[in-house]
Motif scaffolding. Sequence first.
Motif, PDB file in Angstrom:
ATOM      1  N   VAL A  58       0.878  -1.171   0.000  1.00  0.00           N
ATOM      2  CA  VAL A  58       0.000   0.000   0.000  1.00  0.00           C
ATOM      3  C   VAL A  58       0.911   1.215   0.000  1.00  0.00           C
ATOM      4  N   GLN A  59       0.758   2.089  -0.984  1.00  0.00           N
ATOM      5  CA  GLN A  59       1.756   3.124  -1.203  1.00  0.00           C
ATOM      6  C   GLN A  59       1.144   4.388  -1.778  1.00  0.00           C
ATOM      7  N   VAL A  60       1.997   5.414  -1.879  1.00  0.00           N
ATOM      8  CA  VAL A  60       1.602   6.694  -2.447  1.00  0.00           C
ATOM      9  C   VAL A  60       2.845   7.348  -3.025  1.00  0.00           C
ATOM     10  N   HIS A  61       2.652   8.213  -4.021  1.00  0.00           N
ATOM     11  CA  HIS A  61       3.753   8.957  -4.628  1.00  0.00           C
ATOM     12  C   HIS A  61       3.553  10.457  -4.413  1.00  0.00           C
ATOM     13  N   PRO A  62       4.634  11.209  -4.225  1.00  0.00           N
ATOM     14  CA  PRO A  62       4.507  12.662  -4.087  1.00  0.00           C
ATOM     15  C   PRO A  62       4.309  13.333  -5.443  1.00  0.00           C
ATOM     16  N   ASP A  63       3.749  14.536  -5.429  1.00  0.00           N
ATOM     17  CA  ASP A  63       3.650  15.311  -6.660  1.00  0.00           C
ATOM     18  C   ASP A  63       4.941  16.089  -6.884  1.00  0.00           C
ATOM     19  N   ASP A  64       5.002  16.850  -7.965  1.00  0.00           N
ATOM     20  CA  ASP A  64       6.231  17.570  -8.307  1.00  0.00           C
ATOM     21  C   ASP A  64       6.664  18.527  -7.200  1.00  0.00           C
ATOM     22  N   ILE A  65       5.708  19.250  -6.635  1.00  0.00           N
ATOM     23  CA  ILE A  65       6.061  20.249  -5.619  1.00  0.00           C
ATOM     24  C   ILE A  65       6.697  19.580  -4.406  1.00  0.00           C
ATOM     25  N   ALA A  66       6.055  18.544  -3.889  1.00  0.00           N
ATOM     26  CA  ALA A  66       6.594  17.847  -2.725  1.00  0.00           C
ATOM     27  C   ALA A  66       7.927  17.181  -3.046  1.00  0.00           C
ATOM     28  N   ALA A  67       8.045  16.618  -4.234  1.00  0.00           N
ATOM     29  CA  ALA A  67       9.302  15.968  -4.617  1.00  0.00           C
ATOM     30  C   ALA A  67      10.442  16.977  -4.714  1.00  0.00           C
ATOM     31  N   GLU A  69      10.708  19.773  -3.127  1.00  0.00           N
ATOM     32  CA  GLU A  69      11.055  20.212  -1.767  1.00  0.00           C
ATOM     33  C   GLU A  69      11.979  19.222  -1.071  1.00  0.00           C
ATOM     34  N   ARG A  70      11.926  17.962  -1.493  1.00  0.00           N
ATOM     35  CA  ARG A  70      12.747  16.926  -0.868  1.00  0.00           C
ATOM     36  C   ARG A  70      13.958  16.568  -1.719  1.00  0.00           C
ATOM     37  N   GLY A  71      14.255  17.394  -2.717  1.00  0.00           N
ATOM     38  CA  GLY A  71      15.471  17.221  -3.486  1.00  0.00           C
ATOM     39  C   GLY A  71      15.390  16.270  -4.658  1.00  0.00           C
ATOM     40  N   HIS A  72      14.173  15.890  -5.076  1.00  0.00           N
ATOM     41  CA  HIS A  72      14.015  14.983  -6.210  1.00  0.00           C
ATOM     42  C   HIS A  72      13.687  15.763  -7.479  1.00  0.00           C
ATOM     43  N   ALA A  73      13.986  15.162  -8.608  1.00  0.00           N
ATOM     44  CA  ALA A  73      13.799  15.850  -9.889  1.00  0.00           C
ATOM     45  C   ALA A  73      12.335  16.083 -10.225  1.00  0.00           C
ATOM     46  N   ARG A  74      11.472  15.176  -9.810  1.00  0.00           N
ATOM     47  CA  ARG A  74      10.046  15.263 -10.139  1.00  0.00           C
ATOM     48  C   ARG A  74       9.262  14.363  -9.209  1.00  0.00           C
ATOM     49  N   GLY A  75       7.947  14.544  -9.237  1.00  0.00           N
ATOM     50  CA  GLY A  75       7.057  13.623  -8.546  1.00  0.00           C
ATOM     51  C   GLY A  75       6.672  12.487  -9.462  1.00  0.00           C
ATOM     52  N   LYS A  76       5.547  11.848  -9.140  1.00  0.00           N
ATOM     53  CA  LYS A  76       5.200  10.650  -9.903  1.00  0.00           C
ATOM     54  C   LYS A  76       3.698  10.477 -10.050  1.00  0.00           C
ATOM     55  N   ASP A  77       3.186  10.920 -11.192  1.00  0.00           N
ATOM     56  CA  ASP A  77       1.889  10.480 -11.685  1.00  0.00           C
ATOM     57  C   ASP A  77       2.133   9.209 -12.485  1.00  0.00           C
ATOM     58  N   GLU A  78       1.145   8.341 -12.538  1.00  0.00           N
ATOM     59  CA  GLU A  78       1.274   7.133 -13.344  1.00  0.00           C
ATOM     60  C   GLU A  78      -0.107   6.692 -13.819  1.00  0.00           C
ATOM     61  N   CYS A  79      -0.111   5.789 -14.769  1.00  0.00           N
ATOM     62  CA  CYS A  79      -1.370   5.209 -15.232  1.00  0.00           C
ATOM     63  C   CYS A  79      -1.137   3.764 -15.613  1.00  0.00           C
ATOM     64  N   TRP A  80      -2.231   3.010 -15.662  1.00  0.00           N
ATOM     65  CA  TRP A  80      -2.154   1.577 -15.931  1.00  0.00           C
ATOM     66  C   TRP A  80      -3.117   1.192 -17.053  1.00  0.00           C
ATOM     67  N   ILE A  81      -2.618   0.364 -17.960  1.00  0.00           N
ATOM     68  CA  ILE A  81      -3.476  -0.339 -18.913  1.00  0.00           C
ATOM     69  C   ILE A  81      -3.459  -1.808 -18.508  1.00  0.00           C
ATOM     70  N   ILE A  82      -4.616  -2.346 -18.154  1.00  0.00           N
ATOM     71  CA  ILE A  82      -4.708  -3.749 -17.752  1.00  0.00           C
ATOM     72  C   ILE A  82      -4.727  -4.601 -19.016  1.00  0.00           C
ATOM     73  N   LEU A  83      -3.667  -5.381 -19.218  1.00  0.00           N
ATOM     74  CA  LEU A  83      -3.568  -6.212 -20.410  1.00  0.00           C
ATOM     75  C   LEU A  83      -4.169  -7.594 -20.204  1.00  0.00           C
ATOM     76  N   ASP A  84      -4.131  -8.074 -18.970  1.00  0.00           N
ATOM     77  CA  ASP A  84      -4.718  -9.378 -18.671  1.00  0.00           C
ATOM     78  C   ASP A  84      -5.089  -9.398 -17.195  1.00  0.00           C
ATOM     79  N   ALA A  85      -6.188 -10.059 -16.875  1.00  0.00           N
ATOM     80  CA  ALA A  85      -6.647 -10.120 -15.486  1.00  0.00           C
ATOM     81  C   ALA A  85      -7.292 -11.474 -15.223  1.00  0.00           C
ATOM     82  N   ASP A  86      -6.791 -12.185 -14.207  1.00  0.00           N
ATOM     83  CA  ASP A  86      -7.429 -13.424 -13.781  1.00  0.00           C
ATOM     84  C   ASP A  86      -8.808 -13.117 -13.196  1.00  0.00           C
ATOM     85  N   LYS A  87      -9.618 -14.141 -13.050  1.00  0.00           N
ATOM     86  CA  LYS A  87     -10.982 -13.915 -12.531  1.00  0.00           C
ATOM     87  C   LYS A  87     -10.977 -13.407 -11.093  1.00  0.00           C
ATOM     88  N   ASP A  88      -9.903 -13.709 -10.340  1.00  0.00           N
ATOM     89  CA  ASP A  88      -9.825 -13.228  -8.964  1.00  0.00           C
ATOM     90  C   ASP A  88      -8.847 -12.059  -8.818  1.00  0.00           C
TER      91      ASP A  88
END
Length: 265
Positions: A58-67, A69-88
């Motif tokens: 269970v996790q979370v990513h910071p946005d650009d502003i927060a990143a 402020e903590r010395g990182h190049a950027r934050g992290k938006d992401e997206c997912w395309i579900i290519l395959d999914a089992d029934k469960d």
Amino acid sequence: MQRLATRIVDKPWGRKGIDPRFHVDPKRQVGEIWFEPPADRPLDVMVKYLFTTERLSVQVHPDDIAAHERGHARGKDECWIILDADKDAELGIGTVRDLSPDEVMAAARDGSIVDLIDWRRPRAGDFIYNPAGTIHAIGPGLTVLEIQQAIDLTYRLYDYGRPRKLHPEEAVDVVRAMPHHHALDTHVGEQSRVLVGGPHFGVAWCAGAAPELPLLIRDVQLLPIDAPVGELKPGECALIDSGTARSLTSEGRFVLAWSTETRGS
């Protein structure tokens, strides 16, 4: 067309015997397949495949502003395309109700955060946009194509007792613990279209041919899904120029991902 080197990452929650198109030893327990940028050309967008047999943290990513402020190049938006999914198969994104920072911290400490996640039953073809600040956890039974800002920056709230570092203090400062409803979430179907147009990256789902693409796109990555595109095979990734991207055709489906950021932003 410049093929990108493949990096295979074994994970305890990964899967053995993944699709032969990836040309991986079936005995390896593969969790992720990354595509490395050229040594002389850093990329703002990272694309990778995920193969799951267990719940991830269970996790979370910071946005650009927060990143920043903590010395990182950027934050992290992401997206997912579900290519395959089992029934469960399952995927958790957002929470079942609004949570205060104190509630998030307490639930992360005692593990009850798992029961506050909005767990869903995804199906092949689902597209989900995960903006920075959103609590999420990818579950078992999935093959996912993930497109994200190019940074390995994750704050783990809970990890089912696995011996990895947690980041509750960092996470609580950036998390927006609420139900997830995003306008970009959809099902890709059999029609070519742009799924994301910014602000950090663009993504197009292409069925047979690319849709009309924005004028300003940069560092375009091509990923064939179920049929070759030119000499590029499913399971591979290549950098192409924007002109080539607009004229691509295939007997199957492919994905285009590109940067929409101004260099240096």
